[in-house]
Design an enzyme around this catalytic site. Structure first.
Site, PDB file in Angstrom:
ATOM      1  N   SER A 183       0.830  -1.194   0.000  1.00  0.00           N
ATOM      2  CA  SER A 183       0.000   0.000   0.000  1.00  0.00           C
ATOM      3  C   SER A 183       0.876   1.260   0.000  1.00  0.00           C
ATOM      4  O   SER A 183       1.712   1.413  -0.878  1.00  0.00           O
ATOM      5  CB  SER A 183      -0.961  -0.031   1.193  1.00  0.00           C
ATOM      6  OG  SER A 183      -2.009   0.891   1.021  1.00  0.00           O
ATOM      7  N   ASP A 418      -8.012  -5.951  -6.239  1.00  0.00           N
ATOM      8  CA  ASP A 418      -7.875  -4.755  -5.404  1.00  0.00           C
ATOM      9  C   ASP A 418      -8.275  -3.523  -6.202  1.00  0.00           C
ATOM     10  O   ASP A 418      -7.772  -3.303  -7.301  1.00  0.00           O
ATOM     11  CB  ASP A 418      -6.418  -4.632  -4.938  1.00  0.00           C
ATOM     12  CG  ASP A 418      -6.146  -3.328  -4.197  1.00  0.00           C
ATOM     13  OD1 ASP A 418      -7.071  -2.839  -3.517  1.00  0.00           O
ATOM     14  OD2 ASP A 418      -5.016  -2.826  -4.296  1.00  0.00           O
ATOM     15  N   HIS A 471      -6.264  -6.256  -1.782  1.00  0.00           N
ATOM     16  CA  HIS A 471      -5.203  -5.290  -1.507  1.00  0.00           C
ATOM     17  C   HIS A 471      -4.094  -5.867  -0.649  1.00  0.00           C
ATOM     18  O   HIS A 471      -2.916  -5.617  -0.877  1.00  0.00           O
ATOM     19  CB  HIS A 471      -5.833  -4.077  -0.818  1.00  0.00           C
ATOM     20  CG  HIS A 471      -4.908  -2.931  -0.596  1.00  0.00           C
ATOM     21  ND1 HIS A 471      -4.293  -2.272  -1.627  1.00  0.00           N
ATOM     22  CD2 HIS A 471      -4.507  -2.310   0.547  1.00  0.00           C
ATOM     23  CE1 HIS A 471      -3.540  -1.294  -1.134  1.00  0.00           C
ATOM     24  NE2 HIS A 471      -3.653  -1.297   0.172  1.00  0.00           N
TER      25      HIS A 471
END
Length: 494
Positions: A183, A418, A471
């Site tokens: 991320s 994601d 994700h």
């Protein structure tokens, strides 16, 4: 005593001394940091666990270190960082590739039951989970001005942490070292790697044996991660927006952001995607009942997407954030950072009750050598107490080029479901580097099944997708994640 016997005696003594020295080295780790038990876990730990603080400049950075279950003296040391900015690396520890699975459904107020995770990344590597920057997770300072930071200060602080950490654990200084994260750690990892390389060139002691880095669903560049290059193609390819909406955006926005029809076209995309779980479009969106009023749901699509290359000014683009953090509908202005989002409730679409209960239990904190809540504050998945200037280091493309052309290996991987950092943008920027393709687009296999696809480039640079993952890839596909992680670290084809 004959000559042959003397040689044999000398060999035996030498071996014994070497073994004793090796034993001494293994025991060199600070024993006061050794974790001997964990509340909620009944059994023997499969390897040594350590926890504690590295302190400098009035900052106390907490780490949890797991010695490899395979071959600690030779296996790589891997640093793991979660994103946000402001989210704790215990996200990775509890929900992704840590040593335990946490059993849900326990009576309210009781600690979760821990079971060994057969797909923990510590099966094949020594791994450090670090709460960074200061003010995140269990890391703290008594001087709250230390909670104001940015990309460069975070990289410098983490580099300082590593130098001090390897002084505490000198037996691992010669192991291959890798930096990893996901991320917003798509920013943390390359900037830290650059900082480490500069330290190596300057002869800063101890010399770290950096070999490369891994980034999962990581933000990289405001254009490639933005609405037009990343989100819209992803949504269209997944069947989330119609051909008409897609064509409308193409005709009114691509190459012509000033077209008055562009913002309404993009708004149609946002309205259509509203309500989906941005971390995995196939999963339901968890709604914290304490965070909602009057029966309203949440928009899982972050305001950040509304800032990428369409209608917002560069300053607002710089302030966008990624991580386990999304706003409630209509309550927040564009450009809001996680610390502000945190004032409005828990992390959207994600149930963090288990980690919150476990890491705020004082018996757990005592066991892992973390300070109590009265000193370090309560543990939160994503901290509301830091002030962070996001994207202060700009695009990561120059950093990736700089590092890989110097010989550092890189694995860029993406869960293909994601919508937070879609694989479409990541695939586009990895291709944009212009490296020669040395391993043409192909599937890769785990458990005798196609687990995703990869493309290998020159300079040991690989882009890889994980089929059906969101994700936080290891959370959704633990077996497949351990497979590609092990093969890549071992230098074997995935």
């Amino acid at each position: 005593m004959g000559k042959g016997y003397k040689l044999y005696f000398f060999w035996v003594v030498s071996v014994c001394l070497l073994l004793s020295f090796a034993e001494l080295i293994i025991e060199a780790a600070p024993e006061e940091a050794l974790i001997t038990y964990l509340p909620g876990f009944n059994g023997t730990l499969p390897s040594k666990h350590y926890g504690g603080y590295v302190t400098f400049d009035e900052k106390n950075l907490f780490y949890y270190f797991i010695v490899s279950e395979r071959n600690p003296s030779e296996d790589p040391v891997v640093l793991w960082l979660n994103g946000g900015p402001g989210c704790s690396s215990f996200d990775g520890f509890v929900y992704e590739h840590g040593p335990f699975n946490y059993e849900e459904g326990q009576p309210k107020g009781s600690l979760p039951i821990l079971h060994l995770n057969p797909y923990a990344w510590s099966k094949v590597s020594n791994i450090i989970y670090l709460d960074s920057p200061c003010g995140v997770g269990l890391s703290y300072s008594t001087n709250t001005s230390k909670y104001t930071t940015d990309d460069w200060h975070t990289a410098a602080d983490t580099h300082t942490f590593l130098l001090k950490w390897f002084e505490l654990y000198p037996e691992f200084i010669n192991n291959p070292f890798y930096i990893s994260g996901e991320s917003y750690a798509g920013i943390y990892v390359p900037t830290l790697a650059f900082e480490v390389v500069q330290g190596i060139k300057a002869g800063v002691q101890p010399i770290l044996n950096l070999k490369g880095y891994l980034v999962g669903n990581g933000v990289t560049d405001t254009d490639y991660d933005g609405t037009l290059i990343s989100l819209v193609p992803f949504a269209h390819g997944m069947g989330l927006i119609s051909d008409d909406i897609y064509e409308d955006v193409q005709s009114s926005c691509y190459g012509n952001y000033t077209d008055p029809n562009c913002p309404p076209s993009i708004d149609k995309v946002y309205e259509t995607l509203d309500g989906l779980n941005i971390y995995d479009i196939l999963e339901p969106c968890y709604h914290d009942p304490n965070a909602y009023k009057d029966g309203k749901g949440n928009t899982s699509l972050p305001v950040s997407f509304r800032q990428l290359g369409v209608t917002e000014r560069p300053l607002k683009v710089r302030k966008r954030m990624f991580g386990r953090a999304w706003p409630l509908r209509g309550q927040l202005k564009p450009g809001t950072l996680w610390p502000e989002l945190a004032q409005h409730g828990s992390v959207m679409c994600f149930n963090d009750e288990i980690a919150t209960a476990w890491l705020n239990d004082e018996s757990v904190r005592k066991a892992i050598h973390a300070k109590p809540k009265s000193i370090a504050g309560p543990w939160e998945l994503c901290s509301g107490r830091i002030s962070y200037a996001s994207f202060s280091s700009g695009s990561m493309l120059p950093y990736h080029k700089n590092l890989t052309t110097q010989g550092y290996r890189a694995l860029i991987y993406s869960g293909d479901h994601d919508m937070c950092v879609p694989f479409t943008g990541t695939q586009a920027w990895t291709r944009s580097l212009g490296y020669k393709i040395v391993d043409e687009w192909r599937s890769w296999i785990s458990n005798d099944q196609v687990a995703g696809y990869l493309q290998g480039y020159d300079y040991n640079f690989t882009f890889l997708t994980i089929k059906g993952a969101g994700h936080t890839v290891p959370e959704y596909k633990p077996r497949e994640s351990l497979d590609f992680y092990r093969h890549w670290l071992d230098g074997k084809p995935i």
